[in-house]
Motif scaffolding. Sequence first.
Motif, PDB file in Angstrom:
ATOM      1  N   LEU A 158     -10.454   7.997  -3.331  1.00  0.00           N
ATOM      2  CA  LEU A 158     -10.248   6.605  -3.712  1.00  0.00           C
ATOM      3  C   LEU A 158      -9.365   5.899  -2.682  1.00  0.00           C
ATOM      4  O   LEU A 158      -8.346   6.433  -2.253  1.00  0.00           O
ATOM      5  CB  LEU A 158      -9.577   6.527  -5.090  1.00  0.00           C
ATOM      6  CG  LEU A 158      -9.214   5.111  -5.586  1.00  0.00           C
ATOM      7  CD1 LEU A 158     -10.455   4.266  -5.831  1.00  0.00           C
ATOM      8  CD2 LEU A 158      -8.366   5.199  -6.856  1.00  0.00           C
ATOM      9  N   TYR A 159      -9.756   4.684  -2.297  1.00  0.00           N
ATOM     10  CA  TYR A 159      -8.973   3.859  -1.387  1.00  0.00           C
ATOM     11  C   TYR A 159      -8.901   2.448  -1.952  1.00  0.00           C
ATOM     12  O   TYR A 159      -9.734   2.044  -2.761  1.00  0.00           O
ATOM     13  CB  TYR A 159      -9.619   3.847   0.006  1.00  0.00           C
ATOM     14  CG  TYR A 159     -10.983   3.182   0.032  1.00  0.00           C
ATOM     15  CD1 TYR A 159     -11.118   1.829   0.332  1.00  0.00           C
ATOM     16  CD2 TYR A 159     -12.132   3.910  -0.295  1.00  0.00           C
ATOM     17  CE1 TYR A 159     -12.363   1.207   0.323  1.00  0.00           C
ATOM     18  CE2 TYR A 159     -13.373   3.299  -0.298  1.00  0.00           C
ATOM     19  CZ  TYR A 159     -13.489   1.956   0.008  1.00  0.00           C
ATOM     20  OH  TYR A 159     -14.716   1.338  -0.014  1.00  0.00           O
ATOM     21  N   ASP A 160      -7.926   1.705  -1.540  1.00  0.00           N
ATOM     22  CA  ASP A 160      -7.760   0.308  -1.934  1.00  0.00           C
ATOM     23  C   ASP A 160      -7.964   0.102  -3.440  1.00  0.00           C
ATOM     24  O   ASP A 160      -8.818  -0.678  -3.857  1.00  0.00           O
ATOM     25  CB  ASP A 160      -8.743  -0.566  -1.150  1.00  0.00           C
ATOM     26  CG  ASP A 160      -8.482  -2.054  -1.351  1.00  0.00           C
ATOM     27  OD1 ASP A 160      -7.352  -2.414  -1.713  1.00  0.00           O
ATOM     28  OD2 ASP A 160      -9.423  -2.852  -1.159  1.00  0.00           O
ATOM     29  N   PRO A 161      -7.177   0.781  -4.280  1.00  0.00           N
ATOM     30  CA  PRO A 161      -7.342   0.615  -5.731  1.00  0.00           C
ATOM     31  C   PRO A 161      -6.861  -0.754  -6.206  1.00  0.00           C
ATOM     32  O   PRO A 161      -6.099  -1.432  -5.514  1.00  0.00           O
ATOM     33  CB  PRO A 161      -6.460   1.730  -6.306  1.00  0.00           C
ATOM     34  CG  PRO A 161      -5.397   1.909  -5.271  1.00  0.00           C
ATOM     35  CD  PRO A 161      -6.081   1.706  -3.946  1.00  0.00           C
ATOM     36  N   ALA A 162      -7.322  -1.132  -7.401  1.00  0.00           N
ATOM     37  CA  ALA A 162      -6.905  -2.409  -7.993  1.00  0.00           C
ATOM     38  C   ALA A 162      -5.531  -2.248  -8.608  1.00  0.00           C
ATOM     39  O   ALA A 162      -5.154  -1.162  -9.032  1.00  0.00           O
ATOM     40  CB  ALA A 162      -7.906  -2.847  -9.053  1.00  0.00           C
ATOM     41  N   SER A 218       0.828  -1.206   0.000  1.00  0.00           N
ATOM     42  CA  SER A 218       0.000   0.000   0.000  1.00  0.00           C
ATOM     43  C   SER A 218       0.859   1.251   0.000  1.00  0.00           C
ATOM     44  O   SER A 218       0.605   2.205  -0.743  1.00  0.00           O
ATOM     45  CB  SER A 218      -0.934   0.007   1.216  1.00  0.00           C
ATOM     46  OG  SER A 218      -1.871  -1.033   1.149  1.00  0.00           O
ATOM     47  N   ASP A 219       1.894   1.258   0.849  1.00  0.00           N
ATOM     48  CA  ASP A 219       2.758   2.430   0.950  1.00  0.00           C
ATOM     49  C   ASP A 219       3.499   2.702  -0.365  1.00  0.00           C
ATOM     50  O   ASP A 219       3.660   3.851  -0.775  1.00  0.00           O
ATOM     51  CB  ASP A 219       3.778   2.240   2.077  1.00  0.00           C
ATOM     52  CG  ASP A 219       3.132   2.250   3.457  1.00  0.00           C
ATOM     53  OD1 ASP A 219       1.975   2.695   3.564  1.00  0.00           O
ATOM     54  OD2 ASP A 219       3.781   1.796   4.422  1.00  0.00           O
ATOM     55  N   GLN A 220       3.950   1.631  -1.019  1.00  0.00           N
ATOM     56  CA  GLN A 220       4.780   1.804  -2.209  1.00  0.00           C
ATOM     57  C   GLN A 220       3.980   1.914  -3.504  1.00  0.00           C
ATOM     58  O   GLN A 220       4.407   2.593  -4.441  1.00  0.00           O
ATOM     59  CB  GLN A 220       5.758   0.627  -2.327  1.00  0.00           C
ATOM     60  CG  GLN A 220       6.765   0.568  -1.184  1.00  0.00           C
ATOM     61  CD  GLN A 220       7.727  -0.596  -1.305  1.00  0.00           C
ATOM     62  OE1 GLN A 220       8.032  -1.056  -2.393  1.00  0.00           O
ATOM     63  NE2 GLN A 220       8.211  -1.101  -0.174  1.00  0.00           N
ATOM     64  N   LEU A 221       2.803   1.248  -3.554  1.00  0.00           N
ATOM     65  CA  LEU A 221       2.075   1.172  -4.827  1.00  0.00           C
ATOM     66  C   LEU A 221       0.673   1.758  -4.763  1.00  0.00           C
ATOM     67  O   LEU A 221      -0.015   1.829  -5.777  1.00  0.00           O
ATOM     68  CB  LEU A 221       1.993  -0.284  -5.296  1.00  0.00           C
ATOM     69  CG  LEU A 221       3.335  -1.010  -5.467  1.00  0.00           C
ATOM     70  CD1 LEU A 221       3.102  -2.461  -5.891  1.00  0.00           C
ATOM     71  CD2 LEU A 221       4.202  -0.290  -6.488  1.00  0.00           C
ATOM     72  N   GLY A 222       0.214   2.147  -3.584  1.00  0.00           N
ATOM     73  CA  GLY A 222      -1.100   2.768  -3.478  1.00  0.00           C
ATOM     74  C   GLY A 222      -2.194   1.859  -2.978  1.00  0.00           C
ATOM     75  O   GLY A 222      -3.254   2.326  -2.580  1.00  0.00           O
ATOM     76  N   GLY A 223      -2.001   0.547  -3.016  1.00  0.00           N
ATOM     77  CA  GLY A 223      -3.029  -0.378  -2.567  1.00  0.00           C
ATOM     78  C   GLY A 223      -2.444  -1.744  -2.264  1.00  0.00           C
ATOM     79  O   GLY A 223      -1.408  -2.125  -2.829  1.00  0.00           O
TER      80      GLY A 223
END
Length: 293
Positions: free
Chosen positions: A289-293, A74-79
């Motif tokens: 937006l949270y927890d993107p694919a 999540s920290d490095q890629l967004g999700g």
Amino acid sequence: MLHSRLFLSVFLYLCCVSSAFLGGRLVPLDLEAAPCVAPRRRAGRSILGIKASGKASTQIAVCVYGPDCCKKTSDQLGGADVSLESVRSLAEGINGVTVRAAGCLGQCKDGPSISVKLPGTPKREVLKKFSDVKELEKVLASAKFRVDSGVVKALQLKTRGNKAAVKGGSKEALKLYDEAITLLEKKKGTSRAKAGILSNRAGVKMALGDFDGAEQDINEAFKSDADLRQNFQRAGDFARLQQDEAQASSMYRDAGKADPQRKDMVEKGAKSVGAKTMFGFGGPAPYKLYDPA
């Protein structure tokens, strides 16, 4: 000798009784089940993976259920599942490659990692600090797999869009998602990639107040891939922001069913949508937006 014959007779009798009791069917044990991986799906799917279009010769395991994987990814890629979805999307159009979600690969200190077992090689190759599908493209190309560079580019744009979106840069994210969708428009074998990007784009459109555009993207995402968890989450977010709580609850439940391992994450994300500020006495917090694919 007599004792041996007696033992054999009793053993055969018990087998017959057991078979009759179970309706004449043998009930094998699932020896491959693992506590860190969701239950095996039917219809020829690998564990939480994609269905290969031919005989599998290369297996890719993506660390998403390890003790530190979720947070570092999540920290490095967004999700938490960005690396998994990117690998699935890349492999979707390649015959002979299967992908599965995995537990810890023993590389926790390095963040997101994937393991690749190429045909004819005795050991798996582990890509540490995995953050770019370009790295996987090189490995697959070394094994003579044809990888579409346009798909790789689209997935790179998606990851950049994810990072921007979760930091509140919805306009920047929207531009990146638009570019990614354009690259995939006429490509075959990209339904998973399209669904993920459309689902993410729906999220940033809601953040920007474009609910008509968000609804259209959600519907298109379901058409591309009806099993993607994030599709249900974005549909739930949309319904909740439209004050349709019954529909929102239904979509969030379906999201949890789509990926039981992420049920807690779905519930946590759902609680953040429309949550009131000022300790519950203020207005609803702006959507992001949270927890993107």
